[in-house]
Design a protein around this motif. Structure first.
Motif, short mmCIF file in Angstrom:
data_model
loop_
_atom_site.label_atom_id
_atom_site.label_comp_id
_atom_site.label_asym_id
_atom_site.label_seq_id
_atom_site.Cartn_x
_atom_site.Cartn_y
_atom_site.Cartn_z
N SER A 1 0.91 -1.11 -0.06
CA SER A 1 0.20 0.05 -0.21
C SER A 1 1.03 1.21 0.09
O SER A 1 2.06 1.18 0.43
N ASP B 1 0.87 -5.17 2.55
CA ASP B 1 0.18 -4.34 3.43
C ASP B 1 -0.28 -5.09 5.00
O ASP B 1 -0.94 -4.29 5.57
N PRO C 1 3.37 -0.20 6.08
CA PRO C 1 2.21 0.21 5.24
C PRO C 1 1.36 1.17 5.44
O PRO C 1 0.65 1.88 4.59
#
Length: 379
Positions: free
Chosen positions: A29, A119, A300
């Motif tokens: 992410s 993530d 993340p």
């Protein structure tokens, strides 16, 4: 943890053996979050709130990310459950993903390495000092707004890791079966045959590391050399008194681990598991240490990670550590400001006459020595 694990963080811990990888699936992410003025803030490089603009801007950036990944935070460890729930209540837009509450500090770092770029990687760490010292390359520097109220000896100067809560190494015991030990050497007696347990392995677990530190200073040694502490546990093993069972809530409740070296705040919490459980901090020199907060350099959710740090060092959460029986890093400043919970502060066990806290070098040297000698000493 639903029990007290071999957690390598709360005081110092060092991993000199390979730990199992924690494999988690997920996707990477982004680290940029929208700022209040519509510009992009590089949350992953932010070293203070000012990099976001205001605290409200940090909150907005964290809410935009929508998640916070934590690891190795037992809900019955120093009141972490109430702390996590308060964050969730305060920031319902941010989902807290609680992974592997029972793992050690070393395994936290392993999880970050295994899941790098995903993530699902940890955003933040809670670590013992020795593991923190070994892994500074894994951390992002960040100074919370209350930075100046945190004692210098509890923080890395750039904010790579910062002490947050701590206590004294203590001995918990079932008072229906044993008398309170008055000295360390009392535990070598036949009355304690097969009864004395450590909370983990001192080469990996912070509480166990600290137990060796306590044994060192109680044996007239210094934290410059943990050899006297290793020698003590070697004697305890040869006497047949060292119990090689991991301490948990259930082992205390069942009587399987009737005498336990652990932090005073953790030992005290066992009183709910065994009504006869009592805790003693030995007189003379006491061993104290703090667990450290750090941000994953590859978090993340970098804004949420920084918001979590701000939250942990707020007055509300510092008092929640106190409610859990731990001593918060900002206790002196909050006492002076009148924001500390005086009733909770008064309930803490009396501090020993003299207190020692390991330096970074002492922790690192002790970790190396334990890695070389511990296994042979207690085999």
């Amino acid at each position: 943890m639903a029990h007290f694990p071999r957690r390598a963080r709360f005081g110092a811990g060092i991993a000199l053996a390979a730990t199992a990888a924690l494999v988690l699936a997920g996707c990477a992410s982004g680290g940029d979050a929208p700022a209040a003025d519509g510009d992009k803030v590089d949350a992953a490089s932010a070293t203070s709130v000012s990099d976001f603009g205001t605290f409200a801007d940090l909150e907005a950036a964290a809410k935009a990310e929508g998640a916070l990944n934590v690891i190795a935070l037992p809900r019955d460890w120093a009141n972490y459950g109430e702390i996590l729930d308060l964050f969730a209540k305060k920031y319902p837009e941010i989902t807290i993903n609680e992974a592997s509450p029972d793992v050690s500090s070393a395994e936290e770092i392993q999880a970050a390495e295994t899941n790098k770029g995903l993530d699902t990687a940890p955003d933040v760490f809670d670590l013992g000092i020795a593991v923190a010292l070994q892994n500074t390359k894994s951390f992002a520097p960040y100074k919370v707004q209350t930075w100046d109220e945190i004692p210098d000896n509890l923080k890395e100067s750039t904010g790579l890791f910062v002490g947050d809560y701590g206590g004294y190494m203590s001995i918990g015991y079932d008072s229906s079966k044993y008398d309170a030990p008055k000295t360390l050497d009392d535990l070598l007696g036949t009355d304690y045959k097969g009864a004395v347990a450590l909370n983990g392995d001192p080469t990996q677990a912070g509480a166990a590391f600290a137990a060796v530190g306590l044994a060192t200073v109680q044996s007239d040694g210094t934290l410059d050399d943990f050899e006297p502490g290793i020698d003590f546990f070697s004697k305890l093993q040869k006497a047949g008194n060292l119990l090689k069972v991991d301490v948990t809530t259930s082992t205390v409740a069942s009587g399987e681990t009737p005498v336990v070296f652990d932090w005073d705040y953790l030992n005290t919490s066992h009183q709910k598991d065994n009504e006869n459980w009592k805790v003693v901090v030995l007189p003379g020199t006491g061993y104290s240490s703090y667990y450290n907060q750090a941000i994953n350099a590859d978090a993340p959710h970098p804004a949420a990670a920084r918001l979590w740090q701000e939250f942990l060092y707020s007055d509300d959460v510092q008092n929640l550590w106190l409610k859990g029986g731990a001593r918060p890093a900002r206790v002196d400043a909050m006492t002076e400001a009148g924001t500390i919970d005086k009733d909770l502060l008064a309930k803490l066990p009396e501090a020993p006459e003299k207190t020692v806290v390991p330096t970074e070098k002492q922790s690192a040297d002790a970790g190396k020595l334990l890695g070389e000698k511990w296994a042979a000493a207690v085999q």
